[in-house]
Structures are given as structure tokens and as C-alpha cells.
Scaffold this motif. Sequence first.
Motif, PDB file in Angstrom:
ATOM      1  N   SER A  56      69.091  60.403  60.174  1.00  0.00           N
ATOM      2  CA  SER A  56      68.228  59.795  61.520  1.00  0.00           C
ATOM      3  C   SER A  56      66.925  60.453  61.169  1.00  0.00           C
ATOM      4  CB  SER A  56      68.708  60.453  62.553  1.00  0.00           C
ATOM      5  OG  SER A  56      70.028  59.923  63.050  1.00  0.00           O
ATOM      6  N   ASP A  57      66.896  61.735  60.673  1.00  0.00           N
ATOM      7  CA  ASP A  57      65.596  62.457  60.295  1.00  0.00           C
ATOM      8  C   ASP A  57      64.805  61.939  59.144  1.00  0.00           C
ATOM      9  OD1 ASP A  57      65.805  63.984  62.806  1.00  0.00           O
ATOM     10  OD2 ASP A  57      66.796  65.566  61.878  1.00  0.00           O
ATOM     11  N   ARG A  58      65.912  61.587  57.967  1.00  0.00           N
ATOM     12  CA  ARG A  58      65.138  61.199  56.987  1.00  0.00           C
ATOM     13  C   ARG A  58      64.767  59.860  57.032  1.00  0.00           C
ATOM     14  NH1 ARG A  58      66.370  65.332  56.885  1.00  0.00           N
ATOM     15  NH2 ARG A  58      63.995  65.601  57.629  1.00  0.00           N
ATOM     16  N   VAL A  59      65.310  59.002  57.759  1.00  0.00           N
ATOM     17  CA  VAL A  59      64.783  57.554  58.159  1.00  0.00           C
ATOM     18  C   VAL A  59      63.442  57.584  58.743  1.00  0.00           C
ATOM     19  CG1 VAL A  59      65.199  55.323  59.285  1.00  0.00           C
ATOM     20  CG2 VAL A  59      66.907  56.486  57.799  1.00  0.00           C
ATOM     21  N   ASN A  60      63.230  58.403  59.842  1.00  0.00           N
ATOM     22  CA  ASN A  60      62.357  58.445  60.985  1.00  0.00           C
ATOM     23  C   ASN A  60      61.091  59.251  60.051  1.00  0.00           C
ATOM     24  OD1 ASN A  60      63.199  57.229  63.114  1.00  0.00           O
ATOM     25  ND2 ASN A  60      64.103  58.842  63.902  1.00  0.00           N
TER      26      ASN A  60
END
Length: 527
Positions: free
Chosen positions: A172-176
Amino acid sequence: MNLKNLFIVLSCAAAVTACKSNKKEKSDVTGWNYNDKNMGGYQVSREKEQRTGPGLVFVQGGTFTMGATEEDVMGDWNNIPTRKTVNSFYIDRTEVANIHYREYLYWVNTVFDGDEYKDVRTGALPDTLVWRSELAYNEPLVEYYFRHPSYNYYPVVGVTWKQAHDFCLWRSDRVNEKALYDKGFINKTALKNLQGQGQENFNTKAYLLGLTTPTPGNQVRSKKNPLKNPNGTPRTQVTFEDGILLPNYRLPTEAEWEYAAMGLVGQNPNPSKKEGKRGEELITNKQVFAWTQNVNGLRDSRRGQWQGTFLANFKRGNGDNMGVAGGLNDRAVYTAPVTSFFPNSFGIYNMSGNVSEWTGDVYRPLSPTDNDDVSPYRGNRYQNVYKNKDGEFEKDSLGHVKTTYVTDEESKNRRNYQKGNVINYLDGDSMITGVAYGTMDVQENLKTGRGYGVSTLISDKSRVIKGGSWNDRPYWLSPGTRRFLEEDQGSSTVGFRCAMDRLGSPEGNGRKTGINYPTRRQNTRKR
């Protein structure tokens, strides 16, 4: 028309267009302009649909019969057929593969490279010893399955439920983070300098709460920046209301997983095209496997070239995991690449066979009858964002925002729940344990929930696994079957895939929620 007159006409047209484009959107309830620094400066993003995150496919929700679709040969009766409704969501097109999980490990080892993070690095490693067997020579798989490039796109196994959950949060954090980078809100050096970031690594929640402040990109302060402060100047901080950030990746619920596996959308008009007859609710309640298009389990082309071929990776019988040399049936003695075999009607691969998959739910035999009709799920333990004595948010040592569990005292006056931890709500096991075990007062047992994992193999750590694996007989390939494994254990037959919430219209992008009928002109004649 001469050139002078033509110039005048074009100038007027341009002026009219400019006036239209500068027209402010206004509130329906107050009449005040949005995005107008002269009227308070309340900023509203243009309405937009949710984009599809990397690796995901859209699953349009609906009603289906969840549970058993054939005879209960195991005698468990833990999948009683019940009608449920699932909201629209997204799910991974394939199982998470070795190469994806190795990417995760690379990031963990790079960002948390200090000695104080040794437990973090080792805690993320999959258990390759799950391949060992007392009476089989599986040592090559122990050594090579996870690391060798020939297995890059084979499903990762030996991952616990907790590790799969952490992978979803990391993803989630890498995509955002990349979404902010692509829009110019994060400087390009932020994605380059990962070494030793530790607690300061990008976390979506921490960013939204102002606990993480990456270096802004070059385009943030330009006039092209669509985000504005109330005074009309470019804004550097993105909010969730801007529609740039995606919801978290997560493990699918059991109901979502089973609904996606069935792919019943293939029995209705194609939702990507204009619908024919509205209200045509075709549903095959006795569909057995994920690849089927009809009640007979057949999925064939006009010329019949698929007839007789295997449509999943499973064990045909005792000692027969891949057939005879020269004509291997599923071409896989253990797992197979994640894009093997034919996808179902949603375009999802290997929902039957290859590896069983973790879901988010805590396992209880009677959950199908206890759960809600819409978005059924067991496993809720509510949390709030933690604030210190000064009323400030804090991050933990891994860069995540600290949370605290909701207490029973905070919940007692609510109408929708009275306890913070409702994993055991209405399951009845506490009463049974108290009576059968006889070591505690029944009422005390109801309060504490003790007895799980003592008089039964089922505990609050038991999580539902679905789908059947390379080492399972056909019975377990049916999406309606269900088993469990403890959340801190792994297996050579269990992998996972991620899901994501769908925001907005349940019909997908380009569709509207609700049915809009043409408006009739009101008769205003005086009588």
C-alpha cells in the motif's frame, strides 16, 4: 467573411470559452463558490473514479450462494449454503509470486539495515522448511524454490498470515508513494535513497497526519499544480480527498474470495458493454469450480481444443500429481506459475488449485450462518489512532502510526457494537467450552473467552484458507470448501493474494450509482 471579421468572431468565441472555464462550481446548500479564495477558499476536487491499483482486477459485487455446492464428503458441515451480498472490490489477478515477495524483502533489508532491526528482517523471511517431509526428498525445494530465478513467477509459500498481512501494508505504501512521485509531489531522490531510512520511511497514514514530510517535487510549486491552499497558492501536501492516494491493499475476506472465485459475472450480460435487459439476475447456485461457465463444469471453445485438458493444478489421485511422462496432465508436480491455466470470468488465475490462499477471516465452523448478509466477515477488533497526553499522533519504530484498541468502556453505549474485540461475537464456543471442560464457571468463561485452543483446535489465531492446492484432491478445489491454519504458521501448500476496497460506484468506472430516470417538466400552470 474577411480576415478582420473572422478574427473578431474567433476572439469572441475564445472569450466565451474562457468565461465558461472560469465559472466556479458552487455549493448546492449555501450557494458559496468552491475553490474560490474570495469565498472562504474551501477546496473541492473534481469528482473522479478510483483508479485500479497495480496487479488488481475489478470485481463487480452482487449476491450469491456462499458455501457448499456438492456433497459434504468430509462431514464437517462448516460451509452451510447461505445467500450473501458482497460489495464491489479489487483483487489480485494472480497469487503473489516469489519475485514479488523477494522485492518486499529487498526493501525491508535496505530500509531497516541497522542492528536494532535484525528481528524485523528475519521476521519477514518465509519459512522454506515447510517443504520438508519425514518420508520425502524435498531438500532441493528447501534450498532453491524461493530464490532460484526459474521459480520467479511461482507462488510464494511458507508465508504466515501475519507476514501476508504485513506485505499488504508495505505494498500500500509503495504504491501510494509512487503515485505522489508520479504527480510531482515527492522529489525523485526520495525513491532513490532508501538505505537506512528506518522509522522515516514513507507511510501513507503518517503522511496524511503530517508525521512524514517527504521533500516536495519540483512541480509542486508551479502554477500547473492543481491543488491549492485557501488563499489560492499551490499546495504541497496531498489529502485523501484529492483522489490521488489509493485505499490500503489487504487480504480478501472469505466471502470476497469465494465470490471472486465463482466468477458468476460470466453468466450475465457483459458489464463492460451496454446492458441488455435490466433485472436479469442469472445465478448458478451449484457451480462447483472456479473455471466453470455452466452447471456441468465445462469450459470449452467452439473447436473443442480444451476438451480433456486440466484446468487447474491439483492431485488426481494417490501418487498421481502430474500424470505420465509424455502427456503430463497439469504439467506441475508441485506448484505452477501464477498465470498457468485459464482465468475465470473476472480474469483471475488459479482460484482453484495451485496453492490454497489466506483470507482475512478468523475461522469458526458456523460463521456462514452467523455473519451479516452484506459484506460478511469475522475478525473485527476495532482500533483508534493513538494520541499522547499532548493530543499528538505518534509513529512506532517501523514508521507506522500508533494505534490503540477500542476498550469495552468506550463501546458500551453504542448501538452497533458493545465490545472492542468482537472476534468471538455470537460464536457460542465459550459456553460449550465452559460446560465441556468443567474447569471454570460458565459465566466467567463467557466473559474471558478462555478455552480456545485447549478443548478445541480452533482459536482466535485460526484463519480461513480457501481454494485447494497442488497436493489436494478435487473436492478442495471448490470455492465453497473451507479450512483453517493458525495465523503464525506457514505451509508448502498455502500462499496468498491481495485485495482492495472499491470506492464509489459498485458498477465500476464510467458507471453511476443508482438508477437515474428522466426528469419530467413540472406543470406550473395556475388553476
